[in-house]
Design a protein around this motif. Structure first.
Motif, PDB file in Angstrom:
ATOM      1  N   ILE A 200       0.799  -1.374  -0.089  1.00 54.43           N
ATOM      2  CA  ILE A 200       0.107  -0.019  -0.050  1.00 54.43           C
ATOM      3  C   ILE A 200       0.754   1.286   0.084  1.00 54.43           C
ATOM      4  N   ALA A 201       0.399   2.293  -0.758  1.00 52.32           N
ATOM      5  CA  ALA A 201       1.084   3.430  -0.941  1.00 52.32           C
ATOM      6  C   ALA A 201       0.732   4.420   0.160  1.00 52.32           C
ATOM      7  N   TYR A 202       1.792   5.036   0.815  1.00 51.01           N
ATOM      8  CA  TYR A 202       1.547   6.088   1.815  1.00 51.01           C
ATOM      9  C   TYR A 202       1.910   7.581   1.239  1.00 51.01           C
ATOM     10  N   VAL A 203       0.528   8.248   1.112  1.00 45.32           N
ATOM     11  CA  VAL A 203       0.749   9.422   0.625  1.00 45.32           C
ATOM     12  C   VAL A 203       0.684  10.556   1.254  1.00 45.32           C
ATOM     13  N   HIS A 204       1.901  11.576   1.172  1.00 41.66           N
ATOM     14  CA  HIS A 204       1.737  13.105   1.623  1.00 41.66           C
ATOM     15  C   HIS A 204       1.252  13.891   0.606  1.00 41.66           C
ATOM     16  N   ALA A 205      -0.034  14.184   0.848  1.00 43.27           N
ATOM     17  CA  ALA A 205      -1.015  14.779  -0.111  1.00 43.27           C
ATOM     18  C   ALA A 205      -1.291  16.316   0.021  1.00 43.27           C
ATOM     19  N   ALA A 239      -6.804  19.142   0.386  1.00 44.47           N
ATOM     20  CA  ALA A 239      -8.100  18.569  -0.017  1.00 44.47           C
ATOM     21  C   ALA A 239      -8.021  18.105  -1.689  1.00 44.47           C
ATOM     22  N   ALA A 240      -7.133  19.200  -2.168  1.00 43.26           N
ATOM     23  CA  ALA A 240      -7.083  19.010  -3.575  1.00 43.26           C
ATOM     24  C   ALA A 240      -6.162  17.810  -4.059  1.00 43.26           C
ATOM     25  N   ALA A 241      -5.036  17.768  -3.453  1.00 47.78           N
ATOM     26  CA  ALA A 241      -4.056  16.493  -3.683  1.00 47.78           C
ATOM     27  C   ALA A 241      -4.823  15.396  -3.416  1.00 47.78           C
ATOM     28  N   VAL A 242      -5.488  15.328  -2.272  1.00 47.16           N
ATOM     29  CA  VAL A 242      -6.157  14.073  -1.691  1.00 47.16           C
ATOM     30  C   VAL A 242      -7.125  13.546  -2.867  1.00 47.16           C
ATOM     31  N   ALA A 243      -7.731  14.368  -3.472  1.00 46.35           N
ATOM     32  CA  ALA A 243      -9.050  14.165  -4.495  1.00 46.35           C
ATOM     33  C   ALA A 243      -8.396  13.431  -5.781  1.00 46.35           C
ATOM     34  N   GLN A 244      -7.062  14.095  -6.000  1.00 46.43           N
ATOM     35  CA  GLN A 244      -6.603  13.746  -7.319  1.00 46.43           C
ATOM     36  C   GLN A 244      -5.952  12.382  -6.874  1.00 46.43           C
ATOM     37  N   ALA A 254      -6.425   0.076  -6.415  1.00 43.86           N
ATOM     38  CA  ALA A 254      -5.270   0.033  -5.385  1.00 43.86           C
ATOM     39  C   ALA A 254      -5.696   0.764  -4.223  1.00 43.86           C
ATOM     40  N   PRO A 255      -5.337   0.060  -3.180  1.00 40.94           N
ATOM     41  CA  PRO A 255      -5.299   0.749  -1.902  1.00 40.94           C
ATOM     42  C   PRO A 255      -4.405   2.044  -1.550  1.00 40.94           C
ATOM     43  N   VAL A 256      -5.037   3.078  -0.941  1.00 39.77           N
ATOM     44  CA  VAL A 256      -4.050   4.123  -0.437  1.00 39.77           C
ATOM     45  C   VAL A 256      -4.216   4.720   0.872  1.00 39.77           C
ATOM     46  N   TYR A 257      -3.180   5.132   1.535  1.00 41.76           N
ATOM     47  CA  TYR A 257      -3.035   5.441   2.869  1.00 41.76           C
ATOM     48  C   TYR A 257      -2.485   7.004   2.944  1.00 41.76           C
ATOM     49  N   PHE A 258      -3.357   7.774   3.483  1.00 37.44           N
ATOM     50  CA  PHE A 258      -2.880   9.301   3.595  1.00 37.44           C
ATOM     51  C   PHE A 258      -2.283   9.439   4.918  1.00 37.44           C
ATOM     52  N   VAL A 259      -0.972  10.018   5.020  1.00 36.83           N
ATOM     53  CA  VAL A 259      -0.448  10.416   5.922  1.00 36.83           C
ATOM     54  C   VAL A 259      -0.802  11.586   6.537  1.00 36.83           C
ATOM     55  N   HIS A 260      -0.692  11.993   7.646  1.00 32.71           N
ATOM     56  CA  HIS A 260      -0.879  13.408   8.597  1.00 32.71           C
ATOM     57  C   HIS A 260      -2.224  14.120   7.673  1.00 32.71           C
ATOM     58  N   ARG A 275     -17.067   4.637   0.730  1.00 32.08           N
ATOM     59  CA  ARG A 275     -18.296   4.280   0.165  1.00 32.08           C
ATOM     60  C   ARG A 275     -18.184   3.979  -1.294  1.00 32.08           C
ATOM     61  N   ARG A 276     -17.442   4.150  -1.945  1.00 32.78           N
ATOM     62  CA  ARG A 276     -17.337   3.760  -3.432  1.00 32.78           C
ATOM     63  C   ARG A 276     -16.620   2.498  -3.706  1.00 32.78           C
ATOM     64  N   GLY A 277     -16.292   2.146  -2.686  1.00 31.96           N
ATOM     65  CA  GLY A 277     -15.284   0.823  -2.604  1.00 31.96           C
ATOM     66  C   GLY A 277     -13.857   0.963  -2.729  1.00 31.96           C
ATOM     67  N   VAL A 278     -13.331   2.170  -2.698  1.00 29.60           N
ATOM     68  CA  VAL A 278     -11.937   2.470  -2.648  1.00 29.60           C
ATOM     69  C   VAL A 278     -11.339   1.979  -1.185  1.00 29.60           C
ATOM     70  N   ARG A 279     -10.159   1.384  -1.178  1.00 28.44           N
ATOM     71  CA  ARG A 279      -9.626   0.899   0.213  1.00 28.44           C
ATOM     72  C   ARG A 279      -8.571   2.166   0.458  1.00 28.44           C
ATOM     73  N   ALA A 280      -9.402   3.043   0.990  1.00 24.46           N
ATOM     74  CA  ALA A 280      -8.176   4.292   1.447  1.00 24.46           C
ATOM     75  C   ALA A 280      -8.608   4.570   2.821  1.00 24.46           C
ATOM     76  N   TYR A 281      -7.223   5.157   3.402  1.00 21.82           N
ATOM     77  CA  TYR A 281      -7.031   5.281   4.863  1.00 21.82           C
ATOM     78  C   TYR A 281      -6.709   6.664   5.328  1.00 21.82           C
ATOM     79  N   THR A 282      -6.924   7.191   6.580  1.00 18.95           N
ATOM     80  CA  THR A 282      -6.743   8.124   7.071  1.00 18.95           C
ATOM     81  C   THR A 282      -5.604   8.123   8.245  1.00 18.95           C
ATOM     82  N   GLU A 283      -4.583   8.661   8.300  1.00 16.11           N
ATOM     83  CA  GLU A 283      -3.840   8.857   9.522  1.00 16.11           C
ATOM     84  C   GLU A 283      -3.912  10.409   9.770  1.00 16.11           C
TER      85      GLU A 283
END
Ligand SMILES: [Zn+2]
Length: 481
Positions: A200-205, A239-244, A254-260, A275-283
């Motif tokens: 899983i990718a850890y993204v600084h967005a 928010a702009a980067a998270v949306a993209q 693919a799953p994705v994890y957002f840092v901080h 809710r759309r089925g994306v495996r996305a996570y919030t830190e």
């Protein structure tokens, strides 16, 4: 059965020898897991939990007993976001794996996950090997995130090789252009390739173009100093980067994890994507839940410079509300050990000075105080964010749960205890804490790491360089928090 056996028949099994005593029993406390809590006795042998038993049962034979009456017994913390002794440009963080892991243990964290950020021109896989070497002096278990900056013909192979060495999480930055920023094409390729490796990718967005424009206008207005930090990195950039990135993850499944994450808008985007089925996570991080941008008006604004910056009080309140209802998956410290001197040297220009706050040691009390004590969060949910979910989201089987077969990493804390945070009492390799003087609950009274009692009423017992480099297992293909 035996009573009906004729006395002349020899026993079919050899006479039983008394069982070897357990190394440790922790009794009298409330054992808290993310899935529920109960009064129970934890029995430890050979670094593992061998039983979590009914407190009414007699204690098994043991070498050491710890009385946890009146306290919670929670899994040792898994800090999914630490920077340890990282060199970035002209600044190096002041800790190493010894001091960082000792501070982590004092604070009830028994596993730290660091980032292998490549130096300019260095291959990601070589950065991982270099970090693994540095981690050999760690007192607690460690894991690593890789980091990809620029996709090339070798990257897919490196990601596959990293996975075989137990690194299945990769950091991507959408900002810091020409330093560590990965462009959208690289983000897409890494998300897709890593997914195939059970990672899983850890993204600084943060949207880089918005940040650069905001910084330029701050410089033009003569407001680039640390005290003006918030205007240089506006909330909407996040928010702009998270949306993209979410759209990219959805596109490649693919799953994705957002840092901080720091704003309700960003957290809500992740929840909507789920809710759309994306495996996305919030830190999120302790400082985004506890501190606000008012600190930049104080005597030491440079001490609070981090990216993203501390936000407006209403944003902090909204983020905390999201956390309280379960919309935040993990708590990462984003630990960065710089001194006041390092942070003040170029504090006239936030583009040049080092970012980040020390926090691996205070993650537990700061968030326990803000979420459980003041916010009324169920302690089971807190344990999920502090230990269980970060373990799952790093493929760290055996961590984050108090159950037989799991690693004997645990923390005893008295929820009624209170003590101010004071740098004089802390162990991170810096000269300040962002929480100086704050009256906090949730400080550990006992910490057990790999079955070793490293903190108790007698103080800290340095176990030496016993930390293991953990291998991340492939993660399942469904939501895991
Ligand atoms: Zn970070």
């Amino acid at each position: 059965m035996t009573s009906s056996t004729p006395p002349s028949t020899p026993p079919s099994t050899p006479p039983s020898t008394p069982p070897a005593p357990a190394d440790l029993v922790v009794h009298g406390g409330t054992v808290v897991n993310a899935g529920g809590s109960a009064a129970a006795t934890v029995v430890v042998t050979d670094g593992r939990i061998v039983a979590v038993q009914d407190p009414a049962l007699p204690l098994p034979p043991h070498r050491r007993a710890i009385d946890a009456a009146g306290s919670f017994v929670i899994p040792g913390g898994v800090d999914p976001h630490c920077h340890i002794g990282q060199r970035l440009g002209e600044y190096s963080q002041l800790d190493d794996y010894a001091s960082a892991s000792i501070a982590a243990l004092w604070g009830g964290t028994t596993t730290v996950v660091d980032f292998a950020i490549p130096d300019p021109g260095q291959r990601p896989i070589d950065a991982v090997a270099e970090r693994r070497k540095l981690a050999e002096i760690s007192r607690c278990d460690t894991a690593l995130h890789g980091c990809v900056i620029q996709w090339d013909a070798t990257t897919a192979g490196q990601i596959a090789e990293m996975a075989t060495t137990g690194v299945r999480t990769i950091k991507l930055f959408t900002t810091y252009k020409d330093v560590v920023m990965a462009g959208p094409d690289t983000v897409l390729e890494v998300l897709r390739t890593l997914h195939a490796q059970g990672g899983i990718a850890y993204v600084h967005a943060e949207a880089n173009h918005v940040i650069e424009d905001a910084q330029a206008s701050a410089v033009a207005a003569g407001e680039a100093a640390a005290g003006h930090m918030p205007r240089t990195r506006p909330e909407l950039a996040e928010a702009a980067a998270v949306a993209q990135v979410l759209a990219t993850a959805e596109h490649v499944d693919a799953p994705v994890y957002f840092v901080h994450q720091t704003t309700a808008e960003a957290v809500d985007l992740v929840r909507a994507a789920r809710r759309r089925g994306v495996r996305a996570y919030t830190e999120t991080c302790p400082h985004y839940l506890y501190l606000d941008e008012g600190t930049y008006a104080g005597d030491h604004p440079e001490r609070f410079v981090c990216c993203p910056p501390l936000r407006a009080p209403e944003t902090v309140a909204q983020l905390r509300a999201r956390a309280l209802v379960g919309d935040v998956d993990t708590l990462g410290s984003d630990h960065c050990c710089y001194s006041t001197g390092q942070k003040s040297e170029h504090s006239h220009d936030v583009r040049v000075m080092p970012n980040g706050l020390p926090g691996v040691e205070t993650r537990l009390p700061v968030t326990f105080t803000q979420l459980v004590v003041r916010g009324g969060m169920p302690v089971e949910r807190f344990v999920g964010m502090f230990a269980t979910n970060p373990a799952r989201l790093n493929g760290l089987t055996g961590k984050g749960v108090l159950a037989p077969g799991h690693d004997a990493d645990l923390v005893v804390l008295d929820p009624a205890g209170r003590r101010p945070a004071r740098i004089a009492d802390l162990h991170m390799a810096t000269d300040y804490s962002p929480y100086e003087g704050e009256e906090l609950a949730g400080w550990p009274s006992v910490v057990v790491s790999g079955g070793r009692v490293v903190l108790d009423a007698d103080g800290f017992h340095d176990p030496g360089p016993v930390g293991r480099a953990l291998h991340a297992d492939p993660m399942p293909d469904h939501l895991i928090t």
